[in-house]
Design a protein around this motif. Sequence first.
Motif, mmCIF file in Angstrom:
data_model
loop_
_atom_site.group_PDB
_atom_site.id
_atom_site.type_symbol
_atom_site.label_atom_id
_atom_site.label_comp_id
_atom_site.label_asym_id
_atom_site.label_seq_id
_atom_site.Cartn_x
_atom_site.Cartn_y
_atom_site.Cartn_z
ATOM 1 N N THR A 13 45.582 23.656 45.349
ATOM 2 C CA THR A 13 45.627 24.801 44.450
ATOM 3 C C THR A 13 44.191 25.198 44.161
ATOM 4 O O THR A 13 43.416 24.415 43.627
ATOM 5 C CB THR A 13 46.357 24.453 43.139
ATOM 6 O OG1 THR A 13 47.666 23.978 43.457
ATOM 7 C CG2 THR A 13 46.459 25.665 42.238
ATOM 8 N N ASP A 14 43.827 26.441 44.539
ATOM 9 C CA ASP A 14 42.445 26.889 44.351
ATOM 10 C C ASP A 14 42.181 27.262 42.898
ATOM 11 O O ASP A 14 43.066 27.165 42.037
ATOM 12 C CB ASP A 14 42.103 28.031 45.321
ATOM 13 C CG ASP A 14 42.895 29.302 45.079
ATOM 14 O OD1 ASP A 14 43.386 29.527 43.959
ATOM 15 O OD2 ASP A 14 43.007 30.108 46.032
ATOM 16 N N THR A 52 38.065 34.065 50.157
ATOM 17 C CA THR A 52 38.380 34.512 48.795
ATOM 18 C C THR A 52 37.917 35.953 48.578
ATOM 19 O O THR A 52 37.162 36.510 49.377
ATOM 20 C CB THR A 52 37.686 33.621 47.745
ATOM 21 O OG1 THR A 52 36.277 33.850 47.797
ATOM 22 C CG2 THR A 52 37.988 32.148 47.978
ATOM 23 N N ASN A 111 46.136 29.860 43.432
ATOM 24 C CA ASN A 111 46.844 30.069 44.699
ATOM 25 C C ASN A 111 46.979 28.746 45.446
ATOM 26 O O ASN A 111 46.057 27.926 45.438
ATOM 27 C CB ASN A 111 46.092 31.078 45.572
ATOM 28 C CG ASN A 111 45.942 32.414 44.887
ATOM 29 O OD1 ASN A 111 46.899 32.953 44.338
ATOM 30 N ND2 ASN A 111 44.744 32.953 44.900
ATOM 31 N N LYS A 112 48.110 28.555 46.113
ATOM 32 C CA LYS A 112 48.359 27.324 46.868
ATOM 33 C C LYS A 112 48.075 27.556 48.352
ATOM 34 O O LYS A 112 48.366 28.611 48.895
ATOM 35 C CB LYS A 112 49.797 26.865 46.645
ATOM 36 C CG LYS A 112 50.079 26.528 45.183
ATOM 37 C CD LYS A 112 51.397 25.815 45.013
ATOM 38 C CE LYS A 112 51.674 25.506 43.566
ATOM 39 N NZ LYS A 112 50.758 24.560 42.974
ATOM 40 N N HIS A 113 47.492 26.508 48.976
ATOM 41 C CA HIS A 113 47.132 26.560 50.395
ATOM 42 C C HIS A 113 47.521 25.241 51.042
ATOM 43 O O HIS A 113 47.347 24.178 50.447
ATOM 44 C CB HIS A 113 45.618 26.773 50.552
ATOM 45 C CG HIS A 113 45.113 27.988 49.843
ATOM 46 N ND1 HIS A 113 45.159 29.240 50.397
ATOM 47 C CD2 HIS A 113 44.581 28.133 48.600
ATOM 48 C CE1 HIS A 113 44.653 30.107 49.538
ATOM 49 N NE2 HIS A 113 44.299 29.468 48.443
ATOM 50 N N TRP A 147 40.694 29.775 54.272
ATOM 51 C CA TRP A 147 40.939 31.135 53.813
ATOM 52 C C TRP A 147 39.638 31.718 53.268
ATOM 53 O O TRP A 147 38.681 31.020 53.010
ATOM 54 C CB TRP A 147 42.025 31.160 52.742
ATOM 55 C CG TRP A 147 41.662 30.489 51.452
ATOM 56 C CD1 TRP A 147 41.155 31.069 50.324
ATOM 57 C CD2 TRP A 147 41.763 29.086 51.160
ATOM 58 N NE1 TRP A 147 40.936 30.131 49.359
ATOM 59 C CE2 TRP A 147 41.297 28.899 49.835
ATOM 60 C CE3 TRP A 147 42.199 27.971 51.870
ATOM 61 C CZ2 TRP A 147 41.263 27.651 49.221
ATOM 62 C CZ3 TRP A 147 42.153 26.730 51.262
ATOM 63 C CH2 TRP A 147 41.692 26.582 49.955
ATOM 64 N N GLU A 157 41.905 29.999 41.488
ATOM 65 C CA GLU A 157 42.663 31.154 41.013
ATOM 66 C C GLU A 157 44.154 30.844 40.891
ATOM 67 O O GLU A 157 44.953 31.715 40.563
ATOM 68 C CB GLU A 157 42.438 32.339 41.948
ATOM 69 C CG GLU A 157 40.992 32.801 41.959
ATOM 70 C CD GLU A 157 40.710 33.866 42.990
ATOM 71 O OE1 GLU A 157 41.621 34.254 43.737
ATOM 72 O OE2 GLU A 157 39.548 34.306 43.061
#
Length: 114
Positions: free
Chosen positions: A39-40, A54, A44-46, A52, A42
């Motif tokens: 989880t970054d 940003t 968001n899950k990756h 990725w 922000e």
Amino acid sequence: MNVLLGGFVIFATFVTLCNASCYVVPNEGVPGDSTRECTDLEGNKHPINSKWQTDNCETCSCYETEIFCCTLVSTPVGYDKNNCQRIFKKEDCKYIVVEKKDPKKTCSVSQWII
């Protein structure tokens, strides 16, 4: 011996400069949870082992224990600051350096920092 020492100094300087534009965020998983994602900052899950870019012009990688991010932006520092100004183009993740009096004309840049 001097060549080896000189090479090491150059390498150490390069590594220091590169690390200055990167950061690491621990991937804090719940013990016993087999989730394969990060989880970054922000929210968001990756997936693990994914990469990725940003909105802040950074490239990030998700690993089991951490998220590793580095900037994609080189900052101009060697230009005529009295007559020129730098402008950040977020859509391209880069700076341009233009004349203050005529922004349609670009200025010469001799040094950039990553």
